[in-house]
Design a protein around this motif. Structure first.
Motif, PDB file in Angstrom:
ATOM      1  N   ILE A 127       0.583  -1.298  -0.219  1.00 14.13           N
ATOM      2  CA  ILE A 127       0.359   0.440  -0.134  1.00 14.13           C
ATOM      3  C   ILE A 127       0.911   1.350   0.286  1.00 14.13           C
ATOM      4  N   LEU A 128       1.556   1.639   0.706  1.00 19.99           N
ATOM      5  CA  LEU A 128       2.568   2.226   1.218  1.00 19.99           C
ATOM      6  C   LEU A 128       3.493   2.654  -0.845  1.00 19.99           C
ATOM      7  N   ALA A 129       3.804   1.756  -1.024  1.00 23.22           N
ATOM      8  CA  ALA A 129       4.649   1.765  -2.193  1.00 23.22           C
ATOM      9  C   ALA A 129       3.632   2.350  -3.364  1.00 23.22           C
ATOM     10  N   LEU A 130       2.769   2.930  -3.719  1.00 26.50           N
ATOM     11  CA  LEU A 130       0.896   3.074  -3.977  1.00 26.50           C
ATOM     12  C   LEU A 130       1.649   4.523  -4.319  1.00 26.50           C
ATOM     13  N   GLU A 131       1.963   5.193  -3.092  1.00 23.48           N
ATOM     14  CA  GLU A 131       1.981   6.404  -2.153  1.00 23.48           C
ATOM     15  C   GLU A 131       0.229   7.788  -2.643  1.00 23.48           C
ATOM     16  N   PRO A 132      -0.549   6.257  -2.017  1.00 23.04           N
ATOM     17  CA  PRO A 132      -1.746   6.998  -1.852  1.00 23.04           C
ATOM     18  C   PRO A 132      -2.199   8.360  -1.744  1.00 23.04           C
ATOM     19  N   ASP A 133      -2.992   9.014  -1.867  1.00 18.90           N
ATOM     20  CA  ASP A 133      -2.872  10.706  -1.638  1.00 18.90           C
ATOM     21  C   ASP A 133      -4.517  10.187  -0.633  1.00 18.90           C
ATOM     22  N   LEU A 134      -5.505   9.220  -0.479  1.00 21.25           N
ATOM     23  CA  LEU A 134      -6.609   8.794   0.090  1.00 21.25           C
ATOM     24  C   LEU A 134      -6.543   7.306   0.615  1.00 21.25           C
ATOM     25  N   ILE A 135      -7.135   6.332   1.679  1.00 23.95           N
ATOM     26  CA  ILE A 135      -7.337   5.462   2.022  1.00 23.95           C
ATOM     27  C   ILE A 135      -8.962   4.737   1.953  1.00 23.95           C
TER      28      ILE A 135
END
Length: 338
Positions: A127-135
């Motif tokens: 999840i961190l590797a995708l650099e989300p701006d919202l989960i």
């Protein structure tokens, strides 16, 4: 779980992200922060809004670009709202993953991918590797349980909104996401109006099966569950004039798991309880069985609905359907009972 060094990296990423958000808020709205209640001029230039959830207040981006959805069953709402989904989970833990036919086109256009997922939990590093701006996570059942366990870790990666267990049907979930999280209440209103219109059409078009009716869901290992009659799927059937029997209310059962919509039935108990004139059968997370197979079992084959030909198959995905699946269910009901 992340290693200590990795957790420090997560915390650093989160700190930088929050610093960036604060700077954006400060330059955009005079330091007042996000949220819809700051006044006309401020709201128009805000880059975040504050969402109240069961887990506290969360400041989310007003126009997220890299959303990770930690429940396959919630992803459809985001596509309906035209919110880009960077990744979601397979429908089954340890499963390969397949897009729902109701949002496969949108998922391919977004470049949505599947995250690894197991019964032990989410892969936080992936999840961190995708650099989300919202989960976005939560919903009914196991995904909510897992998300609650690592909510703080998820929040260290990106702003995290969980759909709480009290939001137990598609209307409540869709309304929360559309109105509170993404500020697109008008889209929700349009979809609900279309659904309500379709409810009326189907109710007028069908001849309901003999009632009252009961509902059975089966896991891959053959375990049977009844559906609680006043929530979820049975409640949707009631809207078109197919009356659910008070099996749960009168049977002294306990709700199973986190979902609040099912109760476990032994084979013996099923034989004693599922005596209604009609019954609907479905799998849990997969098409695990059907009426023809169950009819070969002497217990199920002896039930009134099976003997009279009023046992009906349903696809597994109707059990906890989102908006699009609920609309598709109305088509199934209309075709079966017109």
């Amino acid at each position: 779980m992340l290693a200590p060094a990795r957790l420090l990296a997560v915390a650093l990423v989160a700190t930088l992200a929050l610093t960036g958000c604060a700077a954006s808020d400060s330059s955009g709205d005079g330091g007042g922060g996000g949220g819809g209640g700051d006044g006309e001029g401020k709201a128009s230039s805000a880059t975040t809004r504050t969402v109240t959830t069961d887990y506290g207040k969360v400041k989310v981006p007003t126009e997220p670009k890299r959303v990770v959805v930690l429940n396959h069953a919630l992803a459809g709402y985001l596509y309906d709202l035209d919110v880009p989904v960077r990744a979601t989970l397979p429908e089954d833990a340890d499963g390969k993953g397949e897009f729902s036919p109701y949002w496969a086109k949108e998922a391919k256009e977004d470049g949505t991918t599947f995250l690894p997922w197991s019964v032990d939990g989410f892969d936080l590093e992936a999840i961190l590797a995708l650099e989300p701006d919202l989960i976005v996570g939560g919903g009914i059942g196991f995904p909510l349980f897992q998300a609650e366990k690592v909510y703080d870790d998820l929040s260290d990666i990106a702003p995290t909104v969980l759909v709480g267990k009290e939001l137990g049907d598609w209307r409540a979930q869709f309304s929360f996401l559309a109105t509170d999280v993404f500020d697109k209440g008008d889209v929700y209103d349009e979809h609900v109006a279309a659904y309500d219109k379709r409810i009326t059409e189907v109710k007028d078009a069908i001849e309901p099966p003999p009632g009252p009716v009961s509902f059975l869901a089966f896991t891959g290992d053959g375990t049977a569950y009844g559906l609680v009659e006043n929530v979820g799927l049975p409640a949707e059937f009631k809207k078109v004039g197919i009356e659910p029997a008070p099996v749960f209310a009168n049977g002294g059962f306990k709700v199973y798991g986190q979902g609040g919509d099912m109760f476990e039935l032994s084979t013996e108990k099923a034989g004693q309880t599922i005596t209604q004139p009609s019954v609907f059968v479905m799998g849990f997370n997969a098409d695990t069985t059907d009426v023809a197979t169950l009819k070969e079992n002497p217990v199920y084959g002896a039930l009134p609905a099976f003997k009279s030909g009023h046992a009906y198959d349903l696809p597994y995905w109707v059990l906890r359907g989102d908006y699009d699946e609920s609309m598709a269910l109305l088509d199934i009901i209309e075709k079966e009972f017109s």
